[in-house]
Write a protein that holds these residues in place. Sequence first.
Motif, PDB file in Angstrom:
ATOM      1  N   LEU A 107       0.902  -1.132  -0.053  1.00 34.31           N
ATOM      2  CA  LEU A 107      -0.179   0.055  -0.112  1.00 34.31           C
ATOM      3  C   LEU A 107       0.840   1.393   0.045  1.00 34.31           C
ATOM      4  N   ILE A 108       1.969   1.336   0.677  1.00 35.20           N
ATOM      5  CA  ILE A 108       2.800   2.274   0.716  1.00 35.20           C
ATOM      6  C   ILE A 108       3.434   2.855  -0.745  1.00 35.20           C
ATOM      7  N   LEU A 109       3.791   1.718  -1.447  1.00 31.63           N
ATOM      8  CA  LEU A 109       4.338   2.011  -2.682  1.00 31.63           C
ATOM      9  C   LEU A 109       3.222   2.652  -3.506  1.00 31.63           C
ATOM     10  N   LEU A 110       1.861   2.168  -3.480  1.00 31.38           N
ATOM     11  CA  LEU A 110       0.676   2.999  -4.170  1.00 31.38           C
ATOM     12  C   LEU A 110       0.640   4.611  -3.400  1.00 31.38           C
ATOM     13  N   ILE A 111       0.674   4.486  -2.291  1.00 30.32           N
ATOM     14  CA  ILE A 111       0.638   5.696  -1.659  1.00 30.32           C
ATOM     15  C   ILE A 111       1.653   6.746  -1.998  1.00 30.32           C
ATOM     16  N   ILE A 112       2.766   6.235  -2.376  1.00 32.94           N
ATOM     17  CA  ILE A 112       3.879   6.991  -2.821  1.00 32.94           C
ATOM     18  C   ILE A 112       3.428   7.742  -4.361  1.00 32.94           C
ATOM     19  N   ALA A 113       3.003   6.698  -5.204  1.00 35.15           N
ATOM     20  CA  ALA A 113       2.396   7.244  -6.425  1.00 35.15           C
ATOM     21  C   ALA A 113       1.305   8.292  -6.286  1.00 35.15           C
ATOM     22  N   VAL A 114       0.384   7.872  -5.310  1.00 37.36           N
ATOM     23  CA  VAL A 114      -0.513   8.899  -5.144  1.00 37.36           C
ATOM     24  C   VAL A 114      -0.257  10.108  -4.535  1.00 37.36           C
ATOM     25  N   ILE A 115       0.778  10.333  -3.612  1.00 34.74           N
ATOM     26  CA  ILE A 115       1.466  11.499  -3.101  1.00 34.74           C
ATOM     27  C   ILE A 115       1.705  12.401  -4.209  1.00 34.74           C
TER      28      ILE A 115
ATOM     29  N   GLY B 101       1.185  12.217  -7.656  1.00 36.55           N
ATOM     30  CA  GLY B 101       0.041  12.280  -8.562  1.00 36.55           C
ATOM     31  C   GLY B 101       0.148  11.216  -9.652  1.00 36.55           C
ATOM     32  N   MET B 102      -0.923  10.574  -9.908  1.00 38.78           N
ATOM     33  CA  MET B 102      -1.162   9.522 -10.548  1.00 38.78           C
ATOM     34  C   MET B 102      -1.058   9.652 -12.122  1.00 38.78           C
ATOM     35  N   SER B 103      -1.236  11.024 -12.596  1.00 35.20           N
ATOM     36  CA  SER B 103      -1.097  11.430 -14.090  1.00 35.20           C
ATOM     37  C   SER B 103       0.212  12.130 -14.221  1.00 35.20           C
ATOM     38  N   SER B 104       1.068  11.836 -13.419  1.00 33.70           N
ATOM     39  CA  SER B 104       2.538  12.498 -13.796  1.00 33.70           C
ATOM     40  C   SER B 104       3.591  11.422 -13.524  1.00 33.70           C
ATOM     41  N   LEU B 105       4.404  11.264 -14.197  1.00 29.96           N
ATOM     42  CA  LEU B 105       5.496  10.191 -14.124  1.00 29.96           C
ATOM     43  C   LEU B 105       6.446  11.002 -13.103  1.00 29.96           C
ATOM     44  N   ALA B 106       6.827  12.186 -13.577  1.00 38.06           N
ATOM     45  CA  ALA B 106       7.736  12.796 -12.567  1.00 38.06           C
ATOM     46  C   ALA B 106       7.433  12.858 -11.007  1.00 38.06           C
ATOM     47  N   GLY B 107       5.863  12.762 -10.797  1.00 38.40           N
ATOM     48  CA  GLY B 107       5.356  12.780  -9.531  1.00 38.40           C
ATOM     49  C   GLY B 107       5.748  11.607  -8.817  1.00 38.40           C
ATOM     50  N   ALA B 108       5.966  10.545  -9.436  1.00 40.50           N
ATOM     51  CA  ALA B 108       6.277   9.346  -8.873  1.00 40.50           C
ATOM     52  C   ALA B 108       7.815   9.435  -7.845  1.00 40.50           C
TER      53      ALA B 108
ATOM     54  N   VAL C 291      -5.209  13.758   3.199  1.00 39.24           N
ATOM     55  CA  VAL C 291      -5.207  15.315   2.945  1.00 39.24           C
ATOM     56  C   VAL C 291      -5.221  15.524   1.644  1.00 39.24           C
ATOM     57  N   ILE C 292      -4.301  14.840   0.724  1.00 36.06           N
ATOM     58  CA  ILE C 292      -3.901  15.033  -0.686  1.00 36.06           C
ATOM     59  C   ILE C 292      -5.175  14.866  -1.406  1.00 36.06           C
TER      60      ILE C 292
ATOM     61  N   SER D 120      -7.317  16.911  -3.784  1.00 33.26           N
ATOM     62  CA  SER D 120      -6.726  16.869  -5.256  1.00 33.26           C
ATOM     63  C   SER D 120      -6.590  15.359  -5.516  1.00 33.26           C
ATOM     64  N   PRO D 121      -7.083  14.870  -6.329  1.00 32.24           N
ATOM     65  CA  PRO D 121      -7.001  13.536  -6.640  1.00 32.24           C
ATOM     66  C   PRO D 121      -5.625  13.217  -7.383  1.00 32.24           C
ATOM     67  N   GLU D 122      -5.089  14.471  -7.826  1.00 32.87           N
ATOM     68  CA  GLU D 122      -4.067  14.365  -8.708  1.00 32.87           C
ATOM     69  C   GLU D 122      -2.764  14.741  -8.013  1.00 32.87           C
ATOM     70  N   GLY D 123      -2.741  14.306  -6.804  1.00 34.75           N
ATOM     71  CA  GLY D 123      -1.634  14.383  -5.967  1.00 34.75           C
ATOM     72  C   GLY D 123      -0.843  15.633  -5.830  1.00 34.75           C
ATOM     73  N   LEU D 124       0.307  15.713  -5.503  1.00 36.20           N
ATOM     74  CA  LEU D 124       1.110  17.024  -5.205  1.00 36.20           C
ATOM     75  C   LEU D 124       1.256  17.826  -6.679  1.00 36.20           C
ATOM     76  N   THR D 125       1.466  17.087  -7.804  1.00 37.44           N
ATOM     77  CA  THR D 125       1.571  17.419  -9.022  1.00 37.44           C
ATOM     78  C   THR D 125       0.359  18.279  -9.359  1.00 37.44           C
ATOM     79  N   GLY D 126      -0.646  17.672  -9.033  1.00 37.99           N
ATOM     80  CA  GLY D 126      -2.161  18.160  -9.531  1.00 37.99           C
ATOM     81  C   GLY D 126      -2.220  19.596  -8.535  1.00 37.99           C
ATOM     82  N   ILE D 127      -1.939  19.406  -7.147  1.00 40.18           N
ATOM     83  CA  ILE D 127      -1.936  20.780  -6.411  1.00 40.18           C
ATOM     84  C   ILE D 127      -1.112  21.821  -7.090  1.00 40.18           C
ATOM     85  N   VAL D 128       0.260  21.530  -7.490  1.00 36.76           N
ATOM     86  CA  VAL D 128       0.982  22.525  -7.942  1.00 36.76           C
ATOM     87  C   VAL D 128       0.398  23.159  -9.057  1.00 36.76           C
ATOM     88  N   GLN D 129      -0.279  22.322 -10.124  1.00 36.78           N
ATOM     89  CA  GLN D 129      -0.745  22.863 -11.356  1.00 36.78           C
ATOM     90  C   GLN D 129      -2.100  23.426 -10.959  1.00 36.78           C
TER      91      GLN D 129
END
Lengths: 335, 348
Positions: free
Chosen positions: A249-257, A259-266, A306-307, A311-320
């Motif tokens: 679950l942690i690995l998925l959470i890392i991807a979610v933090i 943002g699942m729509s951004s490769l760099a977000g991983a 909180v993320i 925003s379901p798009e994670g940190l990159t989504g929040i930044v955008q």
Amino acid sequence: MKLREHLTGETLALAGLVLVLALLPSLATAFFVNFVMTQTLILGLAAATIVFLAKYGGMTSLAQLLMFGIAGFMFGNAALDGGARGLNLGWHPWAAVGFAILVTTLVAFVLGAVASRTTGIYFLMLTLVYGVVGYFVFAQIVEISGPGGITSIQRPELLGPPVRLYYAGLLLSVLAYAGFRMLGRTAFGLALQGVRDDPVRMASLGFNVPLHRALAFTLAGFVAGLAGLLNVWWNGQIDPASISIGPTLILLIIAVIGGMSSLAGAWLGAFVYVLVLTYLRDLPLVDRIGITEARFNTVIGVIVLVIMVLSPEGLTGIVQRLRGTTRKELGGIRP
Amino acid sequence: MTPAPSRLAPLRRPPVWVATVVAVAVAAWVLFLADGTPAGAAVDDPGRFLVTVLDGITFAGLLFVAASGFTLIFGLMRTVNMAHGSLFLLAAYVAIRVQEAMVGRSRNLDPADVGVLDWLVPLLAGAGVAAVLGLLIQQVFLQWNEGQEMRQTLLTLAITVVLADQMLREFGGLAQRMVWPGGVTHFFSVLGERYAVTRIFMLAIAVLVGVLLWLWLNRTSVGMVIRAGVDDRQMVRGLGINIRRVFALTFLVGSFLAGVGGVLGASFAGAAPGTDGNWLLNALVVVIIGGLGSLKGAAAGSLLYGTVVAFSPAYLPAQYSYYAIIMTFGLLALVLAVRPNGLFGRPA
């Protein structure tokens, strides 16, 4: 495509970032490079495979940590001779690397083929089952690991000094990032995105939908296996607990933090995760509110809550969103 | 699911054939050939065979209770509640605490000291706590983003991580056990084998839960609304029914069922950190086999999975009994190859 089209602000920023990362060992402390950043690159590489599958294939996979683990276990089984557990094949390290990657890729293809007709939530659940069954396989079958795992695994001599492992992680991360980006523009990548958006139409156009999904899963498994090799070299050991449901679950959470729509977000998500993991205990007042490092998972869970609420798009989504350029296209996370 | 491209169509049948052949081969193995396994071939040792069948059915009862709430919630709301296992474990812990308080001792509880009420009240308390927490999760985190499946799933995953950590803090890392009431902790004999009444008791409760659930869904007006909502939420809403309230009620009942499963599970096998993940897995396997959202599917999936779990350690050759877990995966692969949406599932 012309060179000029590649010279966007984004690529320049990424190139600058890679340059900084390449020079990092002479800028930062050894601890920061060999512990924080190496771990970030390893976890980021593994999380990037989740993002790749979600972004281009519409498949949210919880089996990537299993692939990561299989590569590590297989390397340990093949490379050790006369250790306490495992097959102890005693092969040359690089032969063991080939063996580990081969097994991981084959397993990924079989699992991907079984899952290839499921999508969305079903795919997520099925891959979670893969992950947990895989954990039990390694925990119960003593011939290949057993509950104690495989210890004292040496890395190949080429990667002896810790900083070389950092550079290996950096190299593989850059290759994987560029490779996934480029793959998105190939015929296969475009067909995969078509499968994500409308499998029925793609099928009626004559594309083999299950095969595209299975191949994408195989590729993701291959890259996750590379990350798993780095991980087992970095740790020097691997045990089934490290691929149990919590870390999965942690690995998925890392991807979610990230943002699942951004490769760099991983990699961004992995960086945030490792920072919290490493420095949480040093924060002032943390003990007072009952959050010690042992309650680390609570902190990570709350961060994700909180993320996801924001925003379901994670940190990159929040930044955008802060930059006012929220894209309509959500990639893997579509309502 | 997607209709396959035309050149795949001729390949459609082989999975069915493979599944049939595998089923026949397994039956032949268990009945006649399984010498050298812990149980031996069924024709030689009918007692062990019957016990294994009973093990499978009673475990299936527990699986059904745990999975029915999961599938009920998914069927109506399309929400995959990954916190289901956490609710299961929380109810178990709460019930153990309540039982200890009622009996007045915290260690070495003797079944003889435990009356039926000392088991039933903790059951209701534990399941009640799970139900309220489930309702809270739904109201705070899931109600406002209805329809965003993946976001909801990730939210409940995050809740799982937090809950697991907090339960570890509150209840410690040691395995704890709920004690069955003294009245059912006996054995009876079938074909010369001893068999525990507690397992039959567990099955009886599971059947009771199943019957009540069926009556509720098929014989009451609320159940009618839920069934209509499973088919077409928008239409139910359009008819002027307050579906938000029905969602809340369904989540309450689904979480309550997770709690009942948790207390049964804690009496059956104990509760410890990690139990939540295992039972999330069990619920997932059952609904993937049976088909998400279908109560019939949950029952069928429980029976199949329970049978595999009971038979594989008993009828695999002794030196391979570690490989029992792979049988679970084999079952999943087989079912998904024939029916990608599970036995009774519908396309998403």
